[in-house]
Design an enzyme around this catalytic site. Structure first.
Site, PDB file in Angstrom:
ATOM      1  CD  GLU A 244      37.624  -5.567  11.666  1.00 37.84           C
ATOM      2  OE1 GLU A 244      36.541  -6.169  11.723  1.00 37.84           O
ATOM      3  OE2 GLU A 244      38.113  -5.153  10.608  1.00 37.84           O
ATOM      4  CB  CYS A 278      34.099 -11.494  16.848  1.00 36.69           C
ATOM      5  SG  CYS A 278      35.412 -11.897  15.688  1.00 36.69           S
TER       6      CYS A 278
HETATM    7  P1  NAD Z   1      37.303  -5.500  25.185  1.00 34.31           P
HETATM    8  O1  NAD Z   1      36.611  -4.520  24.320  1.00 34.31           O
HETATM    9  O2  NAD Z   1      36.940  -5.551  26.608  1.00 34.31           O
HETATM   10  O3  NAD Z   1      38.875  -5.263  25.134  1.00 34.31           O
HETATM   11  C1  NAD Z   1      39.582  -5.262  23.921  1.00 34.31           C
HETATM   12  C2  NAD Z   1      40.890  -4.512  24.119  1.00 34.31           C
HETATM   13  O4  NAD Z   1      40.575  -3.156  24.419  1.00 34.31           O
HETATM   14  C3  NAD Z   1      41.742  -5.009  25.274  1.00 34.31           C
HETATM   15  O5  NAD Z   1      43.104  -4.947  24.891  1.00 34.31           O
HETATM   16  C4  NAD Z   1      41.442  -3.997  26.377  1.00 34.31           C
HETATM   17  O6  NAD Z   1      42.501  -3.868  27.314  1.00 34.31           O
HETATM   18  C5  NAD Z   1      41.276  -2.729  25.579  1.00 34.31           C
HETATM   19  N1  NAD Z   1      40.487  -1.668  26.228  1.00 34.31           N
HETATM   20  C6  NAD Z   1      39.496  -1.807  27.135  1.00 34.31           C
HETATM   21  N2  NAD Z   1      39.031  -0.587  27.500  1.00 34.31           N
HETATM   22  C7  NAD Z   1      39.741   0.340  26.795  1.00 34.31           C
HETATM   23  C8  NAD Z   1      39.718   1.766  26.712  1.00 34.31           C
HETATM   24  N3  NAD Z   1      38.875   2.491  27.437  1.00 34.31           N
HETATM   25  N4  NAD Z   1      40.581   2.379  25.866  1.00 34.31           N
HETATM   26  C9  NAD Z   1      41.450   1.664  25.099  1.00 34.31           C
HETATM   27  N5  NAD Z   1      41.513   0.297  25.150  1.00 34.31           N
HETATM   28  C10 NAD Z   1      40.663  -0.362  25.973  1.00 34.31           C
HETATM   29  O7  NAD Z   1      37.104  -6.921  24.473  1.00 34.31           O
HETATM   30  P2  NAD Z   1      37.605  -8.342  24.960  1.00 34.31           P
HETATM   31  O8  NAD Z   1      36.750  -8.769  26.095  1.00 34.31           O
HETATM   32  O9  NAD Z   1      39.087  -8.345  25.109  1.00 34.31           O
HETATM   33  O10 NAD Z   1      37.283  -9.223  23.654  1.00 34.31           O
HETATM   34  C11 NAD Z   1      36.027  -9.679  23.359  1.00 34.31           C
HETATM   35  C12 NAD Z   1      35.315  -8.758  22.383  1.00 34.31           C
HETATM   36  O11 NAD Z   1      36.092  -8.601  21.205  1.00 34.31           O
HETATM   37  C13 NAD Z   1      33.991  -9.326  21.903  1.00 34.31           C
HETATM   38  O12 NAD Z   1      33.035  -8.301  21.872  1.00 34.31           O
HETATM   39  C14 NAD Z   1      34.302  -9.809  20.497  1.00 34.31           C
HETATM   40  O13 NAD Z   1      33.186  -9.898  19.642  1.00 34.31           O
HETATM   41  C15 NAD Z   1      35.276  -8.795  20.059  1.00 34.31           C
HETATM   42  N6  NAD Z   1      36.085  -9.289  18.932  1.00 34.31           N
HETATM   43  C16 NAD Z   1      35.851  -8.794  17.690  1.00 34.31           C
HETATM   44  C17 NAD Z   1      36.568  -9.276  16.604  1.00 34.31           C
HETATM   45  C18 NAD Z   1      36.329  -8.770  15.216  1.00 34.31           C
HETATM   46  O14 NAD Z   1      37.145  -9.062  14.344  1.00 34.31           O
HETATM   47  N7  NAD Z   1      35.294  -8.009  14.963  1.00 34.31           N
HETATM   48  C19 NAD Z   1      37.558 -10.255  16.799  1.00 34.31           C
HETATM   49  C20 NAD Z   1      37.779 -10.724  18.085  1.00 34.31           C
HETATM   50  C21 NAD Z   1      37.042 -10.230  19.154  1.00 34.31           C
END
Ligand code: NAD
Length: 498
Positions: A244, A278
């Site tokens: 997602e 998002c």
């Molecule tokens: P992010 O991708 O930076 O981080 C999300 C999660 O991934 C965090 O827990 C982070 O610690 C982890 N992570 C980061 N690097 C990683 C790696 N290399 N391996 C494994 N895990 C890793 O996102 P964010 O800044 O926390 O959230 C914002 C983003 O989330 C936006 O792009 C938003 O659109 C998206 N989002 C999508 C939905 C959806 O349902 N599609 C819902 C909410 C947020």
């Protein structure tokens, strides 16, 4: 700060200070989960799996049924914890996040008991075929910081309803509410090890979870670049992913729309959770004849949004998640301004709200950003193409309906969209032609437990919520039972004839 095997654990990783981004106060310190903690949590989930998998749907649903009230009992503590770690307004936490996650628990309590599918029957001579829908094993889930409670509910509840066990990694910035959800699960009678929550960074804790050999599926919500990294890591061991990812939702205002309703929808849809949503409305695509009236009204409504301390019920919009993120949003808006865009309202790091009330802290300590409307851009502008994830709406005019649909689809993302019209034909056209996992008509944002949420295109694949989400956490087995009395089976003549 970490919870596995039904117990709290100290982490063994680096120290991390939790900060309230709306007040600048440090609210706690804990040690992040390191790789060894992740392995312990996965071991707990693995040990719990055989017993949990063996429960009948009715037995498995019993703790699910008790989970909703156990979670609800803890709900008075949730908004405070939520806003303290995210900076979101207490109203949003109380009226949106908490009831949404409780309703999710209610929905998934019934999900395993109402399965449908192909009928068992004779599909090959003298045999019976049937389908078993089975869990997968240990699920590794990774969640972002924007809706920590709802994301935990969306990940954990369908996975365990389907008979899996789970380790959820929350963002290191927002572990609080997910832990409360896990504690409620234990109180509801989920066996230890079924639901495990750790808080850690992406590189160490996240990648250890994705690459762990006992984790059979990674269910991830977060940004598109990290989603691609997770896909790469999972590909190396050939395990499933459910992604997602980011969004850049269009809000299309057709010529026959109710402009006041569309303007209100655009403001609520773009500012929800300070725009850190998002599915937030980010690109308003407006019939040229209404462009001025629409943008005037949006700017006026944005100017009336009350910024302030999220703990105060009168506050409409709190802060962003962190200073770093606020600065990233501010820099994108500033670059748009530098390249000729019109910043119709906002575009600044405020120190007071529209009533002249001082905001908590200073721009060096708190992460507020003003509701912002941008016009006068080309569609190759960064603010049109890239996810800003802040309270920023960009508006462009269009002349024909074909152009409106093309602009709506002019993005690599496809998570959500809205169209505003009174016409049945335009409604049906927008529903069919906009490339997104959700198209709202004359609304923007509502989500319900019963309906799926998930992306098209670069916004990922797989669904959260609804029966579709339950299905994501299962695998299908064909069981074939031969009923020949005779050892000779006709098809075997294609291999040998004696
Ligand atoms: P992010 O991708 O930076 O981080 C999300 C999660 O991934 C965090 O827990 C982070 O610690 C982890 N992570 C980061 N690097 C990683 C790696 N290399 N391996 C494994 N895990 C890793 O996102 P964010 O800044 O926390 O959230 C914002 C983003 O989330 C936006 O792009 C938003 O659109 C998206 N989002 C999508 C939905 C959806 O349902 N599609 C819902 C909410 C947020």
């Amino acid at each position: 700060m970490h919870y596995w095997n039904g117990e709290h654990h100290e982490g063994r990783g680096a120290p991390f200070t939790l900060t309230n981004p709306a007040t600048g106060e440090a609210t706690g310190e804990y040690a992040l989960a390191d790789a060894a903690d992740v392995r312990d949590a996965v071991a707990a989930a693995k040990a719990a799996y055989p017993g949990f998998k063996a429960l009948t749907p009715g037995e498995g649903a019993a703790p699910q049924r008790r989970h909703a009230p156990a979670h609800e009992n803890r709900s008075p503590h949730l908004p405070a914890r939520g806003k303290q770690q995210t900076g979101k307004s207490i109203r949003l936490a109380t009226e949106f996040d908490v009831p949404g996650s409780i309703d999710n628990a209610r929905f998934f309590a019934g999900a395993a008991r109402a399965l449908t599918g192909l009928s068992a029957g004779t599909y090959w001579e003298q045999s019976t075929s049937m389908i078993r829908r089975e869990p997968l094993g240990v699920i590794g889930s990774i969640a972002p910081w924007n809706y920590p409670l709802q994301m935990a509910a969306w990940k954990i509840l369908p996975a365990v309803a389907a008979g899996n066990t789970i380790v959820l990694k929350t963002s290191e910035m927002t572990p609080g509410t997910s832990l409360i959800l896990a504690e409620a699960a234990t109180a509801a009678g989920f066996p230890p090890g079924v639901i495990n929550v750790i808080a850690g960074d992406g590189k160490e804790a996240g990648e250890t979870l994705v690459t762990h050999p006992d984790v059979v599926m990674t269910s991830f919500t977060g940004s598109t670049p990290v989603g691609r990294r997770i896909m790469e890591l999972a590909a190396a061991k050939g395990s499933r992913v459910h992604l997602e990812l980011g969004g850049k939702a269009p809000l299309v205002v057709f010529a026959d729309a109710d402009i006041e309703a569309a303007a209100r929808g655009a403001v609520a849809g773009s500012l929800i959770n300070s725009g850190q949503d998002c599915t937030a409305a980010t690109r308003a695509i407006v019939a040229a004849e209404h462009f001025e009236a629409f943008t005037d009204r949006v700017a006026e409504l944005m100017d009336g949004v009350r910024l302030g301390d999220p703990a105060v019920p009168a506050t409409d919009m709190g802060s962003l998640i962190s200073l770093t993120h606020r600065d990233r949003v501010a820099a994108m808006v500033a670059r748009a301004g530098d390249t000729g865009a019109t910043i119709r309202t906002g575009g600044e790091i405020p120190t007071t709200n529209h009533l002249g009330e001082e905001l908590p802290g200073t721009p060096e300590t708190t992460a507020y950003y003003a509701p912002t409307l941008i016009t006068g851009i080309d569609t190759d502008a960064e603010v049109w193409r890239d996810e800003i994830f802040g309270p920023v709406l960009v508006a462009v005019p269009f002349d024909t309906d074909d152009e409106a649909i093309a602009l709506a689809n002019d993005t690599p993302y496809g998570l959500a969209a809205s169209a505003w019209t009174r016409s049945t034909n335009r409604t049906l056209r927008a529903a069919a032609d906009i490339e997104a996992g959700c198209v709202w008509i004359n609304e923007h944002i509502p989500i319900v437990s019963d309906m799926p949420h998930g992306g098209y295109k670069a916004s990922g694949f797989g669904k959260d919520m609804s029966q579709y989400s339950f299905d994501e956490y299962t695998q299908i087995k064909h069981v074939f039972i031969d009923q020949h009395e005779d050892p000779h089976h006709a098809w075997q003549d294609t291999i040998f004839t004696t």
